[in-house]
Motif scaffolding. Sequence first.
Motif, mmCIF file in Angstrom:
data_model
loop_
_atom_site.group_PDB
_atom_site.id
_atom_site.type_symbol
_atom_site.label_atom_id
_atom_site.label_comp_id
_atom_site.label_asym_id
_atom_site.label_seq_id
_atom_site.Cartn_x
_atom_site.Cartn_y
_atom_site.Cartn_z
ATOM 1 N N TYR A 112 27.130 -0.805 48.224
ATOM 2 C CA TYR A 112 25.983 -1.708 48.065
ATOM 3 C C TYR A 112 26.183 -2.578 46.821
ATOM 4 O O TYR A 112 26.172 -3.784 46.901
ATOM 5 N N ASN A 113 26.365 -1.946 45.663
ATOM 6 C CA ASN A 113 26.688 -2.608 44.391
ATOM 7 C C ASN A 113 25.901 -3.899 44.170
ATOM 8 O O ASN A 113 26.460 -4.966 43.964
ATOM 9 N N ASN A 114 24.592 -3.797 44.268
ATOM 10 C CA ASN A 114 23.713 -4.939 44.143
ATOM 11 C C ASN A 114 22.440 -4.461 43.454
ATOM 12 O O ASN A 114 21.800 -3.523 43.918
ATOM 13 N N TRP A 115 22.048 -5.096 42.377
ATOM 14 C CA TRP A 115 20.926 -4.612 41.582
ATOM 15 C C TRP A 115 19.607 -5.304 41.924
ATOM 16 O O TRP A 115 18.609 -5.108 41.242
ATOM 17 N N TRP A 116 19.549 -6.078 42.979
ATOM 18 C CA TRP A 116 18.294 -6.717 43.380
ATOM 19 C C TRP A 116 17.200 -5.718 43.756
ATOM 20 O O TRP A 116 16.021 -5.959 43.468
ATOM 21 N N PRO A 117 17.508 -4.599 44.402
ATOM 22 C CA PRO A 117 16.423 -3.652 44.737
ATOM 23 C C PRO A 117 15.722 -3.071 43.518
ATOM 24 O O PRO A 117 14.627 -2.521 43.639
ATOM 25 N N PHE A 118 16.317 -3.191 42.343
ATOM 26 C CA PHE A 118 15.723 -2.614 41.135
ATOM 27 C C PHE A 118 14.420 -3.307 40.746
ATOM 28 O O PHE A 118 13.662 -2.783 39.937
ATOM 29 N N PHE A 119 14.143 -4.476 41.337
ATOM 30 C CA PHE A 119 12.884 -5.161 41.058
ATOM 31 C C PHE A 119 11.670 -4.398 41.596
ATOM 32 O O PHE A 119 10.536 -4.718 41.251
ATOM 33 N N VAL A 120 11.890 -3.391 42.413
ATOM 34 C CA VAL A 120 10.795 -2.563 42.917
ATOM 35 C C VAL A 120 10.151 -1.777 41.779
ATOM 36 O O VAL A 120 8.979 -1.402 41.865
ATOM 37 N N LEU A 121 10.884 -1.555 40.700
ATOM 38 C CA LEU A 121 10.303 -0.867 39.534
ATOM 39 C C LEU A 121 9.058 -1.576 39.019
ATOM 40 O O LEU A 121 8.136 -0.937 38.522
ATOM 41 N N MET A 122 9.031 -2.889 39.149
ATOM 42 C CA MET A 122 7.872 -3.656 38.715
ATOM 43 C C MET A 122 6.611 -3.199 39.469
ATOM 44 O O MET A 122 5.540 -3.055 38.881
ATOM 45 N N PHE A 123 6.764 -2.909 40.754
ATOM 46 C CA PHE A 123 5.619 -2.446 41.542
ATOM 47 C C PHE A 123 5.220 -1.020 41.162
ATOM 48 O O PHE A 123 4.041 -0.678 41.218
ATOM 49 N N TYR A 124 6.188 -0.191 40.791
ATOM 50 C CA TYR A 124 5.872 1.169 40.350
ATOM 51 C C TYR A 124 5.019 1.151 39.087
ATOM 52 O O TYR A 124 4.137 1.990 38.916
ATOM 53 N N VAL A 125 5.287 0.203 38.217
ATOM 54 C CA VAL A 125 4.528 0.102 36.968
ATOM 55 C C VAL A 125 3.165 -0.531 37.213
ATOM 56 O O VAL A 125 2.152 -0.087 36.665
ATOM 57 N N LEU A 126 3.116 -1.561 38.054
ATOM 58 C CA LEU A 126 1.870 -2.300 38.253
ATOM 59 C C LEU A 126 0.879 -1.614 39.194
ATOM 60 O O LEU A 126 -0.327 -1.842 39.079
ATOM 61 N N ALA A 127 1.345 -0.794 40.122
ATOM 62 C CA ALA A 127 0.459 -0.218 41.138
ATOM 63 C C ALA A 127 -0.679 0.639 40.574
ATOM 64 O O ALA A 127 -1.818 0.512 41.027
ATOM 65 N N PRO A 128 -0.465 1.528 39.607
ATOM 66 C CA PRO A 128 -1.592 2.339 39.138
ATOM 67 C C PRO A 128 -2.534 1.629 38.170
ATOM 68 O O PRO A 128 -3.633 2.119 37.913
ATOM 69 N N ILE A 129 -2.157 0.475 37.651
ATOM 70 C CA ILE A 129 -2.963 -0.188 36.619
ATOM 71 C C ILE A 129 -4.361 -0.575 37.108
ATOM 72 O O ILE A 129 -5.345 -0.320 36.408
ATOM 73 N N PRO A 130 -4.533 -1.168 38.311
ATOM 74 C CA PRO A 130 -5.905 -1.499 38.733
ATOM 75 C C PRO A 130 -6.813 -0.278 38.867
ATOM 76 O O PRO A 130 -7.991 -0.337 38.484
ATOM 77 N N SER A 131 -6.270 0.828 39.357
ATOM 78 C CA SER A 131 -7.093 2.032 39.485
ATOM 79 C C SER A 131 -7.464 2.605 38.120
ATOM 80 O O SER A 131 -8.592 3.080 37.928
ATOM 81 N N ILE A 132 -6.546 2.552 37.176
ATOM 82 C CA ILE A 132 -6.847 3.049 35.827
ATOM 83 C C ILE A 132 -7.938 2.193 35.185
ATOM 84 O O ILE A 132 -8.877 2.719 34.578
ATOM 85 N N ILE A 133 -7.829 0.875 35.331
ATOM 86 C CA ILE A 133 -8.846 -0.022 34.769
ATOM 87 C C ILE A 133 -10.194 0.204 35.440
ATOM 88 O O ILE A 133 -11.228 0.251 34.775
ATOM 89 N N ALA A 134 -10.202 0.352 36.762
ATOM 90 C CA ALA A 134 -11.466 0.551 37.482
ATOM 91 C C ALA A 134 -12.123 1.875 37.102
ATOM 92 O O ALA A 134 -13.352 1.954 37.022
ATOM 93 N N ARG A 135 -11.341 2.898 36.867
ATOM 94 C CA ARG A 135 -11.923 4.183 36.458
ATOM 95 C C ARG A 135 -12.549 4.094 35.075
ATOM 96 O O ARG A 135 -13.537 4.757 34.792
ATOM 97 N N ARG A 136 -11.975 3.282 34.218
ATOM 98 C CA ARG A 136 -12.530 3.113 32.870
ATOM 99 C C ARG A 136 -13.770 2.228 32.867
ATOM 100 O O ARG A 136 -14.667 2.419 32.062
ATOM 101 N N MET A 137 -13.800 1.231 33.745
ATOM 102 C CA MET A 137 -14.858 0.223 33.719
ATOM 103 C C MET A 137 -16.109 0.623 34.498
ATOM 104 O O MET A 137 -17.173 0.100 34.244
#
Length: 132
Positions: free
Chosen positions: A29-54
Motif C-alpha cells: 500500500y505504502n500510502n499515507w493518505w488514509p492517516f487523515f482519518v485520525l482527524m475524525f477520531y479526534v473531532l468525533a467526541p468533541i460535540p458530545s463533550i461540549i453538549a454534556r458540559r453545556m
Amino acid sequence: MQMKALVTLAFSASIGLMFLILACALPEYNNWWPFFVLMFYVLAPIPSIIARRMSEDTGGSNPCKELAYFVTAALVVSAFGLPIVLARSPVAQPVIQWGACALVLAGNVVTFLTIWGFFIMADSDDVEYSMW
C-alpha cells in the motif's frame, strides 16, 4: 472493574490504530493518505463533550444534545466515507488500494466502538471518570 474496563478500552484503541497504521505502512500500500482519518477520531467526541458540559439533564429532548449527536454522526459517517472515496477516485490510478480501504474501515469500527465504550463507561454512576 473500572481499571479492567479502562485497560480493555486502551487495548482496543491500540488495535484500531494498528489497523490504520497497517493500511498506511504495508509495502504493497505504502500510502499515507488514509492517516487523515485520525482527524475524525479526534473531532468525533468533541460535540458530545461540549453538549454534556453545556446542557442539563431534563429527561426530555434537548436541542443542544441533539445537535451534538447529529454533528458526531456526520463526523463518523465522514470517517467511513473518506477511505471509500479515496479508493474509488476517478483518476487512472486510485489514491489508495481496496486492501488499505478495508484496513481503515476495520480500524474505524474498532476505534469508534472504543470511543463509544468510553462514553458509556464515563456515564455510569460508579466511575470517577464521570466528569466528562
